[in-house]
Write a protein that holds these residues in place. Structure first.
Motif, PDB file in Angstrom:
ATOM      1  N   SER A 152       0.785   1.791  -0.198  1.00  0.00           N
ATOM      2  CA  SER A 152      -0.666   1.609  -0.184  1.00  0.00           C
ATOM      3  C   SER A 152      -1.052   0.166  -0.463  1.00  0.00           C
ATOM      4  O   SER A 152      -2.122  -0.287  -0.043  1.00  0.00           O
ATOM      5  CB  SER A 152      -1.341   2.557  -1.188  1.00  0.00           C
ATOM      6  N   ALA A 153      -0.170  -0.584  -1.144  1.00  0.00           N
ATOM      7  CA  ALA A 153      -0.413  -2.007  -1.387  1.00  0.00           C
ATOM      8  C   ALA A 153      -0.316  -2.822  -0.105  1.00  0.00           C
ATOM      9  O   ALA A 153      -0.664  -4.005  -0.098  1.00  0.00           O
ATOM     10  CB  ALA A 153       0.571  -2.545  -2.423  1.00  0.00           C
ATOM     11  N   SER A 154       0.149  -2.213   0.989  1.00  0.00           N
ATOM     12  CA  SER A 154       0.170  -2.900   2.281  1.00  0.00           C
ATOM     13  C   SER A 154      -1.228  -3.022   2.874  1.00  0.00           C
ATOM     14  O   SER A 154      -1.455  -3.838   3.772  1.00  0.00           O
ATOM     15  CB  SER A 154       1.044  -2.125   3.278  1.00  0.00           C
ATOM     16  N   LEU A 155      -2.145  -2.204   2.379  1.00  0.00           N
ATOM     17  CA  LEU A 155      -3.471  -2.091   2.987  1.00  0.00           C
ATOM     18  C   LEU A 155      -4.584  -2.640   2.131  1.00  0.00           C
ATOM     19  O   LEU A 155      -5.606  -3.089   2.650  1.00  0.00           O
ATOM     20  CB  LEU A 155      -3.785  -0.608   3.276  1.00  0.00           C
ATOM     21  N   ASN A 156      -4.422  -2.595   0.800  1.00  0.00           N
ATOM     22  CA  ASN A 156      -5.505  -2.959  -0.106  1.00  0.00           C
ATOM     23  C   ASN A 156      -4.996  -3.846  -1.229  1.00  0.00           C
ATOM     24  O   ASN A 156      -3.968  -3.550  -1.846  1.00  0.00           O
ATOM     25  CB  ASN A 156      -6.128  -1.702  -0.731  1.00  0.00           C
ATOM     26  N   GLY A 157      -5.731  -4.921  -1.490  1.00  0.00           N
ATOM     27  CA  GLY A 157      -5.416  -5.728  -2.658  1.00  0.00           C
ATOM     28  C   GLY A 157      -5.730  -4.945  -3.920  1.00  0.00           C
ATOM     29  O   GLY A 157      -6.747  -4.272  -4.016  1.00  0.00           O
ATOM     30  N   ILE A 158      -4.821  -5.013  -4.895  1.00  0.00           N
ATOM     31  CA  ILE A 158      -4.961  -4.230  -6.125  1.00  0.00           C
ATOM     32  C   ILE A 158      -4.897  -5.175  -7.319  1.00  0.00           C
ATOM     33  O   ILE A 158      -3.983  -5.994  -7.428  1.00  0.00           O
ATOM     34  CB  ILE A 158      -3.834  -3.174  -6.230  1.00  0.00           C
ATOM     35  N   ALA A 159      -5.862  -5.078  -8.199  1.00  0.00           N
ATOM     36  CA  ALA A 159      -5.902  -5.940  -9.369  1.00  0.00           C
ATOM     37  C   ALA A 159      -4.613  -5.787 -10.174  1.00  0.00           C
ATOM     38  O   ALA A 159      -4.195  -4.671 -10.490  1.00  0.00           O
ATOM     39  CB  ALA A 159      -7.103  -5.592 -10.249  1.00  0.00           C
ATOM     40  N   GLY A 160      -3.986  -6.904 -10.478  1.00  0.00           N
ATOM     41  CA  GLY A 160      -2.779  -6.870 -11.283  1.00  0.00           C
ATOM     42  C   GLY A 160      -1.490  -6.735 -10.497  1.00  0.00           C
ATOM     43  O   GLY A 160      -0.408  -6.744 -11.087  1.00  0.00           O
ATOM     44  N   TYR A 161      -1.596  -6.618  -9.163  1.00  0.00           N
ATOM     45  CA  TYR A 161      -0.403  -6.419  -8.335  1.00  0.00           C
ATOM     46  C   TYR A 161      -0.364  -7.433  -7.186  1.00  0.00           C
ATOM     47  O   TYR A 161       0.015  -7.091  -6.058  1.00  0.00           O
ATOM     48  CB  TYR A 161      -0.361  -4.993  -7.782  1.00  0.00           C
ATOM     49  N   SER A 162      -0.746  -8.667  -7.455  1.00  0.00           N
ATOM     50  CA  SER A 162      -0.798  -9.666  -6.384  1.00  0.00           C
ATOM     51  C   SER A 162       0.579  -9.922  -5.778  1.00  0.00           C
ATOM     52  O   SER A 162       0.694 -10.137  -4.561  1.00  0.00           O
ATOM     53  CB  SER A 162      -1.393 -10.978  -6.912  1.00  0.00           C
ATOM     54  N   GLU A 163       1.646  -9.893  -6.592  1.00  0.00           N
ATOM     55  CA  GLU A 163       2.988 -10.126  -6.057  1.00  0.00           C
ATOM     56  C   GLU A 163       3.364  -9.060  -5.032  1.00  0.00           C
ATOM     57  O   GLU A 163       3.808  -9.362  -3.924  1.00  0.00           O
ATOM     58  CB  GLU A 163       4.012 -10.096  -7.194  1.00  0.00           C
ATOM     59  N   LEU A 164       3.186  -7.798  -5.404  1.00  0.00           N
ATOM     60  CA  LEU A 164       3.538  -6.690  -4.521  1.00  0.00           C
ATOM     61  C   LEU A 164       2.667  -6.688  -3.272  1.00  0.00           C
ATOM     62  O   LEU A 164       3.168  -6.558  -2.144  1.00  0.00           O
ATOM     63  CB  LEU A 164       3.394  -5.367  -5.270  1.00  0.00           C
ATOM     64  N   CYS A 165       1.350  -6.837  -3.452  1.00  0.00           N
ATOM     65  CA  CYS A 165       0.432  -6.737  -2.320  1.00  0.00           C
ATOM     66  C   CYS A 165       0.665  -7.835  -1.290  1.00  0.00           C
ATOM     67  O   CYS A 165       0.682  -7.570  -0.080  1.00  0.00           O
ATOM     68  CB  CYS A 165      -1.016  -6.783  -2.807  1.00  0.00           C
TER      69      CYS A 165
END
Length: 264
Positions: A152-165
């Motif tokens: 799901s991080a492929s589609l939406n930026g997520i607070a706290g997960y900038s590396e993964l996203c």
């Protein structure tokens, strides 16, 4: 590289990059079950060799364990020299990612540049290198399949997960670019979004028990906490590989029936 020799496959090689105890191992087992010679690749060669032994024994297949560090281009080249020495790579599954520490969000101010670069390198640059190793042979033969694992991080930026996203966004873009360039040449490229938490494999006995239950309620109860069964997900990867080219899927998302809003 270790060879767990049992039977000889008449098909090409299925190279599964990023094989851990859940999805990667299940995908490798599925392709071995369908008659492919399988190369499984990851950093931990000791654990990888145990998986190779297990899959070879259970599926009566030929399995090779090859160490790879997807963040290092030299390691990728050396690993695929071993893979390509086995024969034509018909299937590449890129399932590698840089795990987030404890899967907890990290304040952007606390993200270290080395950690950020490593995540990008594993999630997307490694996929780029692996694809470059196998595409010439696929184009030459006019057939092949490349499947990238997203989330799901492929589609939406997520607070706290900038590396993964950022790594997963780039992987999705790579998949789309390759699909548009190489599908007209006979190579099927698809991006698989896993929108959920992958659990441990439930195994053949669990699957049979579930199939024998007659009511929907009993089936839902048997599925427990709603985690996704990696063996079931692996069957989707197989179906993508055998799709008729008149109707190829370029992206698919998978989630459990009781899906919640997952962050990764």
């Amino acid at each position: 590289m270790r060879s767990m020799v049992s039977s000889t496959s008449s098909r090409g090689i299925a190279a599964i990059v990023g094989v851990g105890p859940k999805l990667g191992r299940s995908i490798a087992r599925k392709f071995a079950h369908e008659g492919y010679t399988v190369a499984i690749l990851a950093r931990d060669l000791g654990r990888l060799s145990r998986f190779a032994d297990e899959i070879a024994r259970e599926e009566m297949a030929q399995v090779f364990a090859i160490r790879i560090d997807c963040s290092e281009s030299r390691s990728v080249r050396e690993a695929f020299e071993g893979v390509l020495s086995l024969g034509f790579v018909e299937v590449l599954v890129y399932n590698a990612y840089q795990s987030v520490a404890n899967w907890q969000p990290t304040s952007f101010a606390d993200v270290k540049i080395d950690s950020f670069q490593k995540s990008i390198a594993v999630s997307s640059v490694g996929a780029f290198h692996c694809a470059q190793q196998v595409l010439p042979g696929m184009v030459e033969r006019g057939r092949g399949t490349i499947l990238f694992t997203g989330c799901s991080a492929s589609l939406n930026g997520i607070a706290g997960y900038s590396e993964l996203c950022c790594g997963k966004f780039a992987l999705r873009a790579l998949s789309q670019c390759l699909a548009r360039e190489f599908q007209p040449l006979g190579v099927h490229v698809a991006h698989v979004i896993i929108d959920g938490i992958i659990g441990a494999p439930r195994g053949p006995s669990a699957s049979r028990t579930l199939q024998q239950r007659s009511s929907v309620g009993e089936q839902q109860s048997a599925e427990g906490d709603g985690s996704m069964d990696p063996d079931t997900i692996a069957r989707t990867y197989w179906q993508l590989h055998i799709q008729n080219r008149s109707a190829w899927t370029q992206e698919i998302d998978l989630r459990p029936y009781n899906s919640r809003s997952y962050n990764f």
